[in-house]
Write a protein that holds these residues in place. Structure first.
Motif, PDB file in Angstrom:
ATOM      1  N   ASN A   1     -47.494  11.196 -22.137  1.00 53.74           N
ATOM      2  CA  ASN A   1     -46.602  10.136 -21.634  1.00 53.74           C
ATOM      3  C   ASN A   1     -46.521  10.158 -20.109  1.00 53.74           C
ATOM      4  OD1 ASN A   1     -46.085   9.200 -24.191  1.00 53.74           O
ATOM      5  ND2 ASN A   1     -44.216  10.412 -24.457  1.00 53.74           N
ATOM      6  N   GLU A   2     -46.508  11.365 -19.538  1.00 51.66           N
ATOM      7  CA  GLU A   2     -46.478  11.484 -18.072  1.00 51.66           C
ATOM      8  C   GLU A   2     -47.772  10.940 -17.458  1.00 51.66           C
ATOM      9  OE1 GLU A   2     -45.624  15.459 -16.596  1.00 51.66           O
ATOM     10  OE2 GLU A   2     -46.145  14.867 -14.548  1.00 51.66           O
ATOM     11  N   PHE A   3     -48.881  11.291 -18.083  1.00 55.17           N
ATOM     12  CA  PHE A   3     -50.216  10.828 -17.652  1.00 55.17           C
ATOM     13  C   PHE A   3     -50.274   9.298 -17.711  1.00 55.17           C
ATOM     14  CE2 PHE A   3     -54.575   9.682 -19.120  1.00 55.17           C
ATOM     15  CZ  PHE A   3     -55.346  10.265 -18.129  1.00 55.17           C
ATOM     16  N   ILE A   4     -49.827   8.749 -18.832  1.00 54.96           N
ATOM     17  CA  ILE A   4     -49.878   7.295 -19.014  1.00 54.96           C
ATOM     18  C   ILE A   4     -48.947   6.589 -18.023  1.00 54.96           C
ATOM     19  CG2 ILE A   4     -49.259   5.426 -20.644  1.00 54.96           C
ATOM     20  CD1 ILE A   4     -52.040   6.704 -21.172  1.00 54.96           C
ATOM     21  N   SER A   5     -47.748   7.158 -17.796  1.00 50.37           N
ATOM     22  CA  SER A   5     -46.880   6.440 -16.840  1.00 50.37           C
ATOM     23  C   SER A   5     -47.443   6.472 -15.433  1.00 50.37           C
ATOM     24  CB  SER A   5     -45.424   6.888 -16.819  1.00 50.37           C
ATOM     25  OG  SER A   5     -45.203   8.051 -17.345  1.00 50.37           O
ATOM     26  N   ALA A   6     -48.151   7.544 -15.062  1.00 48.63           N
ATOM     27  CA  ALA A   6     -48.802   7.561 -13.744  1.00 48.63           C
ATOM     28  C   ALA A   6     -49.797   6.402 -13.639  1.00 48.63           C
ATOM     29  CB  ALA A   6     -49.494   8.890 -13.510  1.00 48.63           C
ATOM     30  N   ILE A   7     -50.502   6.138 -14.717  1.00 50.18           N
ATOM     31  CA  ILE A   7     -51.500   5.051 -14.725  1.00 50.18           C
ATOM     32  C   ILE A   7     -50.779   3.692 -14.700  1.00 50.18           C
ATOM     33  CG2 ILE A   7     -53.434   4.025 -16.033  1.00 50.18           C
ATOM     34  CD1 ILE A   7     -53.844   6.953 -14.926  1.00 50.18           C
ATOM     35  N   LYS A   8     -49.725   3.614 -15.504  1.00 48.45           N
ATOM     36  CA  LYS A   8     -48.965   2.364 -15.612  1.00 48.45           C
ATOM     37  C   LYS A   8     -48.350   1.981 -14.259  1.00 48.45           C
ATOM     38  CE  LYS A   8     -45.921   0.300 -19.047  1.00 48.45           C
ATOM     39  NZ  LYS A   8     -45.171   0.563 -20.275  1.00 48.45           N
ATOM     40  N   ASN A   9     -47.797   2.989 -13.570  1.00 49.56           N
ATOM     41  CA  ASN A   9     -47.151   2.734 -12.279  1.00 49.56           C
ATOM     42  C   ASN A   9     -48.110   2.233 -11.215  1.00 49.56           C
ATOM     43  OD1 ASN A   9     -44.749   3.526 -13.335  1.00 49.56           O
ATOM     44  ND2 ASN A   9     -44.890   5.646 -12.582  1.00 49.56           N
ATOM     45  N   LEU A  10     -49.381   2.619 -11.358  1.00 44.02           N
ATOM     46  CA  LEU A  10     -50.381   2.238 -10.363  1.00 44.02           C
ATOM     47  C   LEU A  10     -50.582   0.737 -10.274  1.00 44.02           C
ATOM     48  CD1 LEU A  10     -53.551   4.447 -10.803  1.00 44.02           C
ATOM     49  CD2 LEU A  10     -52.098   4.299  -8.788  1.00 44.02           C
ATOM     50  N   GLN A  11     -50.602   0.111 -11.441  1.00 41.77           N
ATOM     51  CA  GLN A  11     -50.973  -1.307 -11.544  1.00 41.77           C
ATOM     52  C   GLN A  11     -52.321  -1.603 -10.882  1.00 41.77           C
ATOM     53  OE1 GLN A  11     -49.760  -3.919 -13.495  1.00 41.77           O
ATOM     54  NE2 GLN A  11     -48.909  -2.089 -14.462  1.00 41.77           N
ATOM     55  N   GLN A  12     -53.270  -0.710 -11.178  1.00 46.05           N
ATOM     56  CA  GLN A  12     -54.669  -0.941 -10.805  1.00 46.05           C
ATOM     57  C   GLN A  12     -55.471  -0.841 -12.103  1.00 46.05           C
ATOM     58  OE1 GLN A  12     -54.798   2.313  -7.960  1.00 46.05           O
ATOM     59  NE2 GLN A  12     -55.384   0.897  -6.353  1.00 46.05           N
ATOM     60  N   PRO A  13     -56.472  -1.687 -12.283  1.00 49.79           N
ATOM     61  CA  PRO A  13     -57.204  -1.649 -13.552  1.00 49.79           C
ATOM     62  C   PRO A  13     -57.805  -0.266 -13.821  1.00 49.79           C
ATOM     63  CG  PRO A  13     -58.249  -3.142 -11.961  1.00 49.79           C
ATOM     64  CD  PRO A  13     -56.983  -2.682 -11.348  1.00 49.79           C
ATOM     65  N   THR A  14     -57.628   0.209 -15.023  1.00 45.40           N
ATOM     66  CA  THR A  14     -58.052   1.568 -15.390  1.00 45.40           C
ATOM     67  C   THR A  14     -58.739   1.546 -16.748  1.00 45.40           C
ATOM     68  OG1 THR A  14     -56.189   2.499 -14.171  1.00 45.40           O
ATOM     69  CG2 THR A  14     -57.201   3.918 -15.825  1.00 45.40           C
ATOM     70  N   LEU A  15     -59.852   2.243 -16.796  1.00 44.71           N
ATOM     71  CA  LEU A  15     -60.654   2.314 -18.016  1.00 44.71           C
ATOM     72  C   LEU A  15     -60.742   3.772 -18.442  1.00 44.71           C
ATOM     73  CD1 LEU A  15     -62.481   0.240 -19.567  1.00 44.71           C
ATOM     74  CD2 LEU A  15     -64.350   1.009 -18.120  1.00 44.71           C
ATOM     75  N   PHE A  16     -60.700   4.038 -19.749  1.00 45.14           N
ATOM     76  CA  PHE A  16     -60.761   5.412 -20.245  1.00 45.14           C
ATOM     77  C   PHE A  16     -62.120   5.672 -20.896  1.00 45.14           C
ATOM     78  CE2 PHE A  16     -56.368   3.959 -20.308  1.00 45.14           C
ATOM     79  CZ  PHE A  16     -55.741   4.942 -19.551  1.00 45.14           C
ATOM     80  N   VAL A  17     -62.694   6.825 -20.596  1.00 47.96           N
ATOM     81  CA  VAL A  17     -64.022   7.178 -21.117  1.00 47.96           C
ATOM     82  C   VAL A  17     -63.938   8.560 -21.747  1.00 47.96           C
ATOM     83  CG1 VAL A  17     -66.348   7.808 -20.384  1.00 47.96           C
ATOM     84  CG2 VAL A  17     -65.311   5.731 -19.492  1.00 47.96           C
ATOM     85  N   THR A  18     -64.309   8.680 -23.024  1.00 44.99           N
ATOM     86  CA  THR A  18     -64.147   9.956 -23.734  1.00 44.99           C
ATOM     87  C   THR A  18     -65.398  10.329 -24.550  1.00 44.99           C
ATOM     88  OG1 THR A  18     -63.067   8.820 -25.582  1.00 44.99           O
ATOM     89  CG2 THR A  18     -61.622   9.662 -23.863  1.00 44.99           C
ATOM     90  N   GLY A  19     -65.336  11.473 -25.228  1.00 42.37           N
ATOM     91  CA  GLY A  19     -66.491  11.953 -26.009  1.00 42.37           C
ATOM     92  C   GLY A  19     -66.039  12.750 -27.215  1.00 42.37           C
ATOM     93  N   ASP A  20     -66.786  13.806 -27.565  1.00 40.14           N
ATOM     94  CA  ASP A  20     -66.358  14.867 -28.486  1.00 40.14           C
ATOM     95  C   ASP A  20     -66.462  14.610 -29.990  1.00 40.14           C
ATOM     96  OD1 ASP A  20     -65.017  17.304 -29.346  1.00 40.14           O
ATOM     97  OD2 ASP A  20     -63.179  16.147 -29.519  1.00 40.14           O
ATOM     98  N   VAL A  21     -66.215  13.382 -30.457  1.00 39.07           N
ATOM     99  CA  VAL A  21     -65.961  13.181 -31.894  1.00 39.07           C
ATOM    100  C   VAL A  21     -67.195  12.823 -32.737  1.00 39.07           C
ATOM    101  CG1 VAL A  21     -63.513  12.682 -31.775  1.00 39.07           C
ATOM    102  CG2 VAL A  21     -65.154  10.868 -31.287  1.00 39.07           C
ATOM    103  N   HIS A  22     -68.374  12.802 -32.102  1.00 37.95           N
ATOM    104  CA  HIS A  22     -69.617  12.540 -32.816  1.00 37.95           C
ATOM    105  C   HIS A  22     -69.684  11.144 -33.423  1.00 37.95           C
ATOM    106  CE1 HIS A  22     -70.627  17.108 -32.973  1.00 37.95           C
ATOM    107  NE2 HIS A  22     -70.053  16.732 -31.851  1.00 37.95           N
TER     108      HIS A  22
END
Ligand code: FE2
Length: 447
Positions: A340-361
């Motif tokens: 939630n802290e991580f997400i609010s930091a992103i939310k407060n920015l109001q700059q477009p943000t994309l998430f890129v992940t891996g791991d799950v095959h």
């Protein structure tokens, strides 16, 4: 002045010196891994990795047999010798193969360079070509991959051939580059012995076509649990400092390359291709019991870095962001409060943000609803270039926001990237053993 063709041809002649007989090295008897037991390492082989790179500097690593004293020479297109620093890394092991980390600065963008490593013991010389990387070029093709398991290496050669054919300018390697622990280690929930894991690193580097190709491709890598040779590892890993040194000696990313801004653990950020890109460390500080994922230091570092750049963001995490399944680790699942802290930091920015992940095959493009960060965005998961496959396990309905899915060996490319202060647009192409467009979508994040 020589043309590129000339340069490649002339330097290539040096590679015609005949090879000496190959030797073989067997693993110790006590190695618990049946597959690893059958491994043999030809002594005259040399592996090459190009790590973090910007317009004028680059980090290269080479793996050579300990018996040889490699003679390293780097030349530009005018056959002028290029100065560099090389450090023989010492991991405190009696290793068959050793790593040299090489740093070059003052290089010219758009030019070819040749690295020649001659090996007096085997009368051999290996030549590889490399370039620097134009981080201002939005027309860059990024290959995004993760999970390359030497124990499930059936599609290995096909997938690397596909990777080379797709001609990426740069590789974002998002965790599990090396599967350092055996299945028995996983079963017994223990870290691999360091000596055994080091041998798996050697095997991976010597056997994967990626590390023997003629033209090197810069790799920006984040790590995941298997790179630390401990399934689902976290802060309690007893050898995590050893692996941080090992991993970053081979898959380099540090601030000697000026575009790289180093964070805690293995994390770093770069401004590239119209984006501010973060490669997070999801293992070094993770504490499953205390529900810590990135840890406060890394979160604070992220917030400071985010404020430094007006560019749209790409956040690269080796594990998934959202909680999709009770089997997989994810930020949302493992550390709800910190998430939630991580997400609010992103939310407060109001700059477009994309998430890129891996791991799950499996690979997917998942819609992230407006309610999370205040605008619609995406989680792009790229997983298992070759390893166990999730098959249809991770498939969900399109009405659940999963707009593309593939559960067998694959990687994705990110192309035609367009960014401005309010938006990120790109084309995402999934490449499998059977199709160069396993799925193919254009996405746009608009705030
Ligand atoms: Fe994996």
């Amino acid at each position: 002045m020589y043309s590129r063709r000339h340069f490649l041809k002339l330097t290539g002649l040096l590679g015609l010196i005949p090879l000496a007989a190959r030797g073989q090295i067997e693993l110790p008897e006590e190695d618990n891994d049946q597959h690893a037991k059958s491994m043999v390492f030809p002594e005259d082989r040399i592996a090459f990795v190009q790590g973090a790179t910007d317009a004028h500097s680059t980090l290269l690593s080479i793996l050579v047999h300990k018996k040889t004293q490699p003679n390293i020479k780097i030349m530009d297109m005018f056959f002028q010798t290029v100065p560099f620093t090389a450090v023989r890394k010492n991991f405190g092991l009696d290793e068959d193969f050793v790593v040299y980390q090489i740093f070059l600065d003052g290089l010219r963008l758009g030019e070819d360079y040749a690295i020649m490593v001659s090996d007096p013991l085997y009368s051999d010389v290996k030549i590889r070509y490399f370039r620097t990387l134009d981080l201002n070029n939005k027309n860059t093709k990024i290959a995004l991959l993760s999970c390359t398991n030497h124990r499930n290496a059936g599609p290995k050669s096909t997938m690397f051939r596909k990777l080379f054919r797709s001609q990426p300018d740069v590789i974002f390697y998002n965790g599990d580059l090396v599967y350092g622990n055996s299945s028995l280690d996983t079963y017994l929930n223990r870290p691999a012995k360091i000596q055994d894991a080091y041998k798996i690193y050697i095997k991976t580097l010597l056997e994967f076509e990626l590390y023997s190709q003629k033209n090197l491709i810069p790799i920006f890598a984040a790590w995941d649990d298997h790179d630390l040779a401990y399934n689902n590892s976290d802060v309690t890993h007893p050898y995590k400092d050893f692996y941080l040194d090992l991993f970053r000696s081979i898959f380099s990313a540090d601030s000697r390359v000026k575009a790289v801004s180093q964070g805690p653990g293995s994390s770093f950020s770069i401004e590239a291709f119209g984006l501010q890109i973060f490669f997070f460390d999801t293992r070094f500080f993770k504490n499953k019991k205390k529900e810590i994922f990135l840890g406060q230091n890394q979160l604070d570092w992220m917030k400071k870095e985010l404020a430094k750049s007006a560019l749209p963001k790409m956040l690269v995490l080796s594990q998934q962001l959202l909680y999709y399944s009770f089997i997989a680790e994810s930020y949302e699942r493992n550390a709800r409060k910190e998430f939630n802290e991580f997400i609010s930091a992103i939310k407060n920015l109001q700059q477009p943000t994309l998430f890129v992940t891996g791991d799950v095959h499996y690979s997917q493009i998942q819609h992230v609803s407006e309610s999370l960060v205040g605008y619609k965005t995406y989680e792009i998961t790229s997983s298992a270039m070759f390893s166990g496959s999730a098959g249809r396990f991770g498939k969900r309905k399109e009405s659940d926001g999963q707009i593309a899915y593939y559960g067998y060996p694959n990687f994705v490319t990110l192309e035609q990237i367009k960014t401005d202060a309010d938006s990120i647009e790109m084309h995402i192409n999934c490449i499998s053993e059977y199709s160069d467009k396993q799925f193919s979508k254009t996405i746009k994040v608009d705030i």
